[in-house]
Design a protein around this motif. Structure first.
Motif, PDB file in Angstrom:
ATOM      1  N   GLU A 111       0.844  -1.197   0.000  1.00  0.00           N
ATOM      2  CA  GLU A 111       0.000   0.000   0.000  1.00  0.00           C
ATOM      3  C   GLU A 111       0.875   1.240   0.000  1.00  0.00           C
ATOM      4  O   GLU A 111       1.778   1.387   0.826  1.00  0.00           O
ATOM      5  CB  GLU A 111      -0.911   0.032   1.230  1.00  0.00           C
ATOM      6  CG  GLU A 111      -1.795   1.281   1.273  1.00  0.00           C
ATOM      7  CD  GLU A 111      -2.636   1.377   2.527  1.00  0.00           C
ATOM      8  OE1 GLU A 111      -3.141   2.482   2.815  1.00  0.00           O
ATOM      9  OE2 GLU A 111      -2.775   0.359   3.233  1.00  0.00           O
ATOM     10  N   ASP A 112       0.585   2.128  -0.940  1.00  0.00           N
ATOM     11  CA  ASP A 112       1.237   3.432  -1.036  1.00  0.00           C
ATOM     12  C   ASP A 112       0.286   4.429  -0.371  1.00  0.00           C
ATOM     13  O   ASP A 112      -0.762   4.769  -0.926  1.00  0.00           O
ATOM     14  CB  ASP A 112       1.460   3.775  -2.514  1.00  0.00           C
ATOM     15  CG  ASP A 112       2.154   5.119  -2.713  1.00  0.00           C
ATOM     16  OD1 ASP A 112       2.333   5.844  -1.722  1.00  0.00           O
ATOM     17  OD2 ASP A 112       2.494   5.428  -3.863  1.00  0.00           O
ATOM     18  N   ASN A 113       0.632   4.904   0.814  1.00  0.00           N
ATOM     19  CA  ASN A 113      -0.282   5.701   1.619  1.00  0.00           C
ATOM     20  C   ASN A 113       0.176   7.158   1.702  1.00  0.00           C
ATOM     21  O   ASN A 113       1.300   7.441   2.108  1.00  0.00           O
ATOM     22  CB  ASN A 113      -0.382   5.094   3.023  1.00  0.00           C
ATOM     23  CG  ASN A 113      -1.371   5.824   3.901  1.00  0.00           C
ATOM     24  OD1 ASN A 113      -1.141   6.952   4.294  1.00  0.00           O
ATOM     25  ND2 ASN A 113      -2.469   5.167   4.222  1.00  0.00           N
ATOM     26  N   THR A 114      -0.730   8.071   1.309  1.00  0.00           N
ATOM     27  CA  THR A 114      -0.432   9.501   1.385  1.00  0.00           C
ATOM     28  C   THR A 114      -1.544  10.266   2.112  1.00  0.00           C
ATOM     29  O   THR A 114      -1.683  11.479   1.930  1.00  0.00           O
ATOM     30  CB  THR A 114      -0.251  10.102  -0.024  1.00  0.00           C
ATOM     31  OG1 THR A 114      -1.422   9.818  -0.807  1.00  0.00           O
ATOM     32  CG2 THR A 114       0.974   9.528  -0.714  1.00  0.00           C
ATOM     33  N   GLN A 115      -2.333   9.569   2.909  1.00  0.00           N
ATOM     34  CA  GLN A 115      -3.422  10.223   3.635  1.00  0.00           C
ATOM     35  C   GLN A 115      -2.885  11.310   4.566  1.00  0.00           C
ATOM     36  O   GLN A 115      -1.942  11.074   5.323  1.00  0.00           O
ATOM     37  CB  GLN A 115      -4.202   9.201   4.454  1.00  0.00           C
ATOM     38  CG  GLN A 115      -5.072   8.265   3.620  1.00  0.00           C
ATOM     39  CD  GLN A 115      -5.800   7.269   4.509  1.00  0.00           C
ATOM     40  OE1 GLN A 115      -5.460   6.088   4.534  1.00  0.00           O
ATOM     41  NE2 GLN A 115      -6.792   7.751   5.245  1.00  0.00           N
TER      42      GLN A 115
ATOM     43  N   PHE B 171      -4.108  10.321   8.697  1.00  0.00           N
ATOM     44  CA  PHE B 171      -4.018   8.859   8.634  1.00  0.00           C
ATOM     45  C   PHE B 171      -4.210   8.239  10.006  1.00  0.00           C
ATOM     46  O   PHE B 171      -3.361   8.361  10.884  1.00  0.00           O
ATOM     47  CB  PHE B 171      -2.672   8.435   8.050  1.00  0.00           C
ATOM     48  CG  PHE B 171      -2.462   6.941   8.040  1.00  0.00           C
ATOM     49  CD1 PHE B 171      -3.431   6.092   7.529  1.00  0.00           C
ATOM     50  CD2 PHE B 171      -1.300   6.385   8.568  1.00  0.00           C
ATOM     51  CE1 PHE B 171      -3.255   4.720   7.522  1.00  0.00           C
ATOM     52  CE2 PHE B 171      -1.105   5.022   8.571  1.00  0.00           C
ATOM     53  CZ  PHE B 171      -2.088   4.183   8.047  1.00  0.00           C
TER      54      PHE B 171
ATOM     55  N   TYR C 113      -5.756   4.572  11.941  1.00  0.00           N
ATOM     56  CA  TYR C 113      -6.193   3.190  11.754  1.00  0.00           C
ATOM     57  C   TYR C 113      -6.206   2.539  13.131  1.00  0.00           C
ATOM     58  O   TYR C 113      -5.269   2.729  13.918  1.00  0.00           O
ATOM     59  CB  TYR C 113      -5.239   2.440  10.815  1.00  0.00           C
ATOM     60  CG  TYR C 113      -5.832   1.161  10.249  1.00  0.00           C
ATOM     61  CD1 TYR C 113      -6.716   1.214   9.176  1.00  0.00           C
ATOM     62  CD2 TYR C 113      -5.524  -0.078  10.805  1.00  0.00           C
ATOM     63  CE1 TYR C 113      -7.269   0.041   8.651  1.00  0.00           C
ATOM     64  CE2 TYR C 113      -6.078  -1.244  10.287  1.00  0.00           C
ATOM     65  CZ  TYR C 113      -6.948  -1.178   9.216  1.00  0.00           C
ATOM     66  OH  TYR C 113      -7.502  -2.323   8.706  1.00  0.00           O
TER      67      TYR C 113
ATOM     68  N   ARG D 267       4.313  10.489   2.918  1.00  0.00           N
ATOM     69  CA  ARG D 267       4.126   9.301   2.093  1.00  0.00           C
ATOM     70  C   ARG D 267       4.821   8.141   2.775  1.00  0.00           C
ATOM     71  O   ARG D 267       5.959   8.261   3.213  1.00  0.00           O
ATOM     72  CB  ARG D 267       4.712   9.513   0.694  1.00  0.00           C
ATOM     73  CG  ARG D 267       4.397   8.381  -0.286  1.00  0.00           C
ATOM     74  CD  ARG D 267       5.043   8.630  -1.643  1.00  0.00           C
ATOM     75  NE  ARG D 267       4.521   7.732  -2.656  1.00  0.00           N
ATOM     76  CZ  ARG D 267       4.992   7.627  -3.902  1.00  0.00           C
ATOM     77  NH1 ARG D 267       6.020   8.403  -4.269  1.00  0.00           N
ATOM     78  NH2 ARG D 267       4.469   6.784  -4.765  1.00  0.00           N
ATOM     79  N   ARG D 268       4.093   7.034   2.862  1.00  0.00           N
ATOM     80  CA  ARG D 268       4.670   5.848   3.500  1.00  0.00           C
ATOM     81  C   ARG D 268       4.186   4.597   2.765  1.00  0.00           C
ATOM     82  O   ARG D 268       3.080   4.582   2.202  1.00  0.00           O
ATOM     83  CB  ARG D 268       4.332   5.802   4.990  1.00  0.00           C
ATOM     84  CG  ARG D 268       2.885   5.623   5.378  1.00  0.00           C
ATOM     85  CD  ARG D 268       1.926   6.755   5.138  1.00  0.00           C
ATOM     86  NE  ARG D 268       2.247   7.998   5.824  1.00  0.00           N
ATOM     87  CZ  ARG D 268       1.381   9.014   5.927  1.00  0.00           C
ATOM     88  NH1 ARG D 268       0.196   8.945   5.357  1.00  0.00           N
ATOM     89  NH2 ARG D 268       1.721  10.119   6.544  1.00  0.00           N
TER      90      ARG D 268
ATOM     91  N   PHE E  66       3.539   0.410   2.933  1.00  0.00           N
ATOM     92  CA  PHE E  66       3.322  -0.753   3.785  1.00  0.00           C
ATOM     93  C   PHE E  66       3.461  -2.012   2.934  1.00  0.00           C
ATOM     94  O   PHE E  66       2.794  -2.140   1.900  1.00  0.00           O
ATOM     95  CB  PHE E  66       1.924  -0.717   4.407  1.00  0.00           C
ATOM     96  CG  PHE E  66       1.693   0.462   5.318  1.00  0.00           C
ATOM     97  CD1 PHE E  66       1.986   0.373   6.673  1.00  0.00           C
ATOM     98  CD2 PHE E  66       1.185   1.651   4.819  1.00  0.00           C
ATOM     99  CE1 PHE E  66       1.782   1.455   7.510  1.00  0.00           C
ATOM    100  CE2 PHE E  66       0.964   2.734   5.648  1.00  0.00           C
ATOM    101  CZ  PHE E  66       1.263   2.642   6.999  1.00  0.00           C
TER     102      PHE E  66
END
Length: 284
Positions: free
Chosen positions: A21-25, A28, A30, A83-84, A86
């Protein structure tokens, strides 16, 4: 992918036990959860806060975090323009070559790796970026390439990890692995028998642990006692019946394992914030 209790399920939807997963929220968050898969977190831009086993970790830009299978973790980040990546994978894929006995201790401790830890960090980052590129392109045979890079990551990490795991902690690691295996069996037992009058003793007996020891590892990993977890699981099943069937509230209560309407109503309201009747009426 969803969280039931604290157990994150249905992580892998493709043809291989791998997820990226390319996460840029910006905001963020969870919920705290755990899963049997190993997770690699790479913070490419900005910072990221993560809670692991009830301890807050502030990751800097460029940090890499190995999240051990079974470790609880969750996120709560506001106004974070970062940007992270997973990467999650199952170690069962490595069983065929007989290497899982080496891999299990390796990935059973959550480990933070910073940019200052050279040359190890650079080697690890190269493989992570290579995995991201290959997965995005999905050229012919990319599955083999992903497996090879994961092997590389585990291989170059092995010495780094084992040098830092104290001998007395290795016994604890083995116990944790055994506990996770048994806990997986316990969840399957609960999912199959939740509608019956089951107890902690029944589940402990089913997985071959003493009641005392099983109670302890269950709470250590799920951060809930058995009764609370079972009630929340039953409530989750009740939600489905309330929104997808014409059954009465009383029938639903008994169907999901509650032995009284009063207990069902009280438990449901404690978890969902409203009564079962209200939930059914408004179709939340």
């Amino acid at each position: 992918m969803f969280v039931e209790g604290l157990h994150e399920k249905n992580i892998f939807s493709g043809e291989i036990p791998f997820r990226l997963e390319d996460n840029t929220q910006v905001d963020f968050t969870y919920p705290v959860h755990w899963h049997p898969a190993v997770e690699l977190l790479y913070v490419e831009k900005n910072t990221l806060n993560i809670n692991v086993n009830n301890s807050e970790i502030a990751l800097d830009e460029g940090d890499i975090l190995f999240i051990a299978n079974g470790d609880t973790h969750g996120f709560s980040n506001k106004n974070n323009h970062g940007r992270r990546f997973f990467i999650q994978f199952e170690t069962s894929a490595f069983n065929a070559l007989g290497s899982n006995t080496v891999i299990k201790p390796l990935i059973s401790n959550t480990i933070r790796i910073s940019r200052q830890e050279l040359p190890f960090y650079n080697d690890l980052k190269v493989h992570i970026l290579s995995i991201i590129d290959s997965y995005n392109k999905k050229a012919f045979g990319y599955q083999l390439f992903l497996s090879a890079r994961l092997y590389d990551i585990l291989a170059i990490t092995s010495n780094y990890v084992m040098d830092r795991v104290k001998p007395q902690n290795r016994t604890d690691t083995v116990k944790k692995i055994q506990g996770l295996d048994k806990l997986s069996e316990a969840f399957k037992f609960i999912e199959t028998n939740y509608m019956n009058d089951i107890s902690l003793a029944d589940v402990a007996r089913a997985v071959g642990f003493s009641e005392f020891y099983f109670s302890r590892i269950f709470k250590d990993i799920t951060e809930k006692n058995f009764s609370r977890y079972l009630n929340e699981y039953r409530i989750k099943q009740a939600e489905h019946y309330l929104t997808n069937s014409s059954m009465s509230v009383a029938d639903i209560a008994y169907t999901v394992g509650f032995n009284s309407i009063v207990t069902f109503n009280r438990s449901f309201k404690a978890v969902k914030g409203c009564s079962p009747s209200t939930y059914k009426k408004i179709g939340i």
